[in-house]
Enzyme design. Structure first.
Site, short mmCIF file in Angstrom:
data_model
loop_
_atom_site.label_atom_id
_atom_site.label_comp_id
_atom_site.label_asym_id
_atom_site.label_seq_id
_atom_site.Cartn_x
_atom_site.Cartn_y
_atom_site.Cartn_z
N TYR A 158 2.95 58.57 30.30
CA TYR A 158 2.04 57.45 30.63
C TYR A 158 1.57 57.58 32.09
CZ TYR A 158 0.00 52.85 29.78
OH TYR A 158 -0.88 51.82 29.60
N LYS A 165 -1.36 50.22 35.67
CA LYS A 165 -0.94 48.94 35.06
C LYS A 165 -0.10 48.12 36.04
CE LYS A 165 -2.85 49.34 30.95
NZ LYS A 165 -4.14 48.66 30.74
N ARG A 195 -1.76 51.99 17.64
CA ARG A 195 -2.61 53.17 17.46
C ARG A 195 -4.10 52.82 17.62
NH1 ARG A 195 -0.27 57.65 15.21
NH2 ARG A 195 1.35 56.55 14.07
P1 NAD Z 1 -9.66 51.13 23.06
O1 NAD Z 1 -9.96 52.56 23.33
O2 NAD Z 1 -10.09 50.58 21.78
O3 NAD Z 1 -10.21 50.20 24.24
C1 NAD Z 1 -10.36 50.65 25.57
C2 NAD Z 1 -11.70 50.13 26.02
O4 NAD Z 1 -11.91 50.39 27.42
C3 NAD Z 1 -12.88 50.79 25.28
O5 NAD Z 1 -13.64 49.80 24.65
C4 NAD Z 1 -13.67 51.45 26.39
O6 NAD Z 1 -15.07 51.46 26.17
C5 NAD Z 1 -13.31 50.57 27.57
N1 NAD Z 1 -13.66 51.18 28.84
C6 NAD Z 1 -13.16 52.31 29.39
N2 NAD Z 1 -13.81 52.57 30.55
C7 NAD Z 1 -14.73 51.59 30.72
C8 NAD Z 1 -15.71 51.31 31.70
N3 NAD Z 1 -15.90 52.10 32.75
N4 NAD Z 1 -16.47 50.19 31.56
C9 NAD Z 1 -16.30 49.36 30.51
N5 NAD Z 1 -15.39 49.59 29.54
C10 NAD Z 1 -14.63 50.70 29.64
O7 NAD Z 1 -8.07 51.02 23.21
P2 NAD Z 1 -7.09 49.74 23.28
O8 NAD Z 1 -5.74 50.28 22.99
O9 NAD Z 1 -7.63 48.63 22.48
O10 NAD Z 1 -7.11 49.40 24.83
C11 NAD Z 1 -7.42 48.10 25.33
C12 NAD Z 1 -6.48 47.73 26.46
O11 NAD Z 1 -5.17 47.56 25.95
C13 NAD Z 1 -6.36 48.80 27.55
O12 NAD Z 1 -6.25 48.16 28.81
C14 NAD Z 1 -5.06 49.47 27.21
O13 NAD Z 1 -4.45 50.11 28.31
C15 NAD Z 1 -4.27 48.25 26.76
N6 NAD Z 1 -3.04 48.54 26.01
C16 NAD Z 1 -3.08 49.34 24.91
C17 NAD Z 1 -1.91 49.61 24.22
C18 NAD Z 1 -1.90 50.50 23.01
O14 NAD Z 1 -0.83 51.01 22.65
N7 NAD Z 1 -3.03 50.71 22.35
C19 NAD Z 1 -0.70 49.04 24.65
C20 NAD Z 1 -0.69 48.23 25.78
C21 NAD Z 1 -1.88 47.98 26.46
#
Ligand code: NAD
Length: 258
Positions: A158, A165, A195
């Site tokens: 990570y 984060k 996922r």
């Molecule tokens: P995802 O890929 O569906 O979403 C990530 C989003 O970030 C995308 O829509 C992307 O377009 C956007 N993004 C990236 N760069 C950008 C920019 N410059 N301007 C505007 N938008 C931008 O994946 P997700 O898992 O739904 O991620 C959403 C959030 O949840 C993130 O912050 C991720 O770190 C967090 N998160 C995810 C998990 C997991 O396991 N999936 C766990 C904990 C936290």
């Protein structure tokens, strides 16, 4: 239950139907909230339009392009939102990005540009967005961002995203302090592994899912819907006394020892 009736919620970060942000939007919709979406890529914009047509039919919400790395794009997006709505009551920041090569191997090898990119897109963006939405939250509001356990523990692969984060969670506390006098609350949900497109970029992601299944008190992984529901709670007046907090929606995984 119409906990979000009369509230306008801006959701940033839907890339596709698996995105946590989309699950949040579904929860908001179920609770009677009015939605506004922002997206980054053309592809995400088209996907969002399709998803909204399926979910909302004729009554498609406002969909605005916003690249959080681009100050002009941010400004234009919030100007468009200000034109379209009297006020914003809630904002969901569900955005993160790092280079795939920086989400594997040793953290010590992270180059400056990879570090800057991850911190700017995934942590500073919350500060920029909070500043942009503040004038629109004329009756107070709630800002929610998405974090992960990698902010608190050194999770293999990570790496730089964990550091981003940690900065994001600290930003939640500082923003809460600044915006509290305007009745704007700022909180994070620390979600268990799910996922999604973003998760695909993290090497060894399946091992993380297995570890949670084996060791979390609930003995399973959480769903995006469960994260969406807690986010909706944070956006609602039920959480009116809550700010500067990081709530774990991870089946309890973060509390176990070994
Ligand atoms: P995802 O890929 O569906 O979403 C990530 C989003 O970030 C995308 O829509 C992307 O377009 C956007 N993004 C990236 N760069 C950008 C920019 N410059 N301007 C505007 N938008 C931008 O994946 P997700 O898992 O739904 O991620 C959403 C959030 O949840 C993130 O912050 C991720 O770190 C967090 N998160 C995810 C998990 C997991 O396991 N999936 C766990 C904990 C936290």
């Amino acid at each position: 239950m119409h906990l979000l009736e009369g509230k306008t919620i801006a959701v940033m970060g839907v890339a596709n139907r698996r995105s946590i942000a989309w699950a949040v939007a579904e929860s908001v919709r179920k609770l009677g909230g009015k939605l506004i979406f922002t997206y980054r890529s053309e592809r995400a914009g088209r996907e969002l339009e399709r998803l909204c047509q399926d979910a909302f039919g004729e009554d498609v919400p406002l969909i605005v392009r916003c690249d959080v790395q681009d100050e002009a794009s941010l400004e234009a997006a919030f100007a468009e939102i200000a034109q379209a709505t009297e006020r914003v009551d809630g904002l969901v920041h569900s955005i993160a990005h790092a280079r795939v090569e920086d989400l594997q191997g040793e953290f010590v090898e992270t180059p400056r540009e990879g570090f800057d990119l991850a911190l700017e897109t995934s942590a500073y963006s919350l500060v920029a967005v909070a500043r942009a939405v503040r004038p629109l939250m004329t009756q107070g509001g709630s800002i929610v961002t998405m974090s992960y356990l990698g902010a608190e523990r050194a999770v293999p692969n990570y790496n730089v995203m964990g550091v981003a984060k940690a900065a994001l969670e600290a930003s939640v506390r500082y923003l809460s302090r600044d915006l509290g006098p305007n009745a704007i609350r700022v909180n994070a949900v620390s979600a268990g592994p799910i996922r999604t497109l973003a998760a695909k970029g993290v090497r060894g992601f399946n091992d993380v899912l297995h570890a949670v299944e084996e060791r979390a008190p609930l003995r399973r992984n959480v769903t995006a819907e469960e994260v969406g529901d807690v986010t909706a709670f944070l956006l609602s007046d039920l959480a009116r006394g809550l700010t500067g907090e990081v709530i774990h929606v991870d089946g309890g995984y973060h509390i176990v020892g070994i």
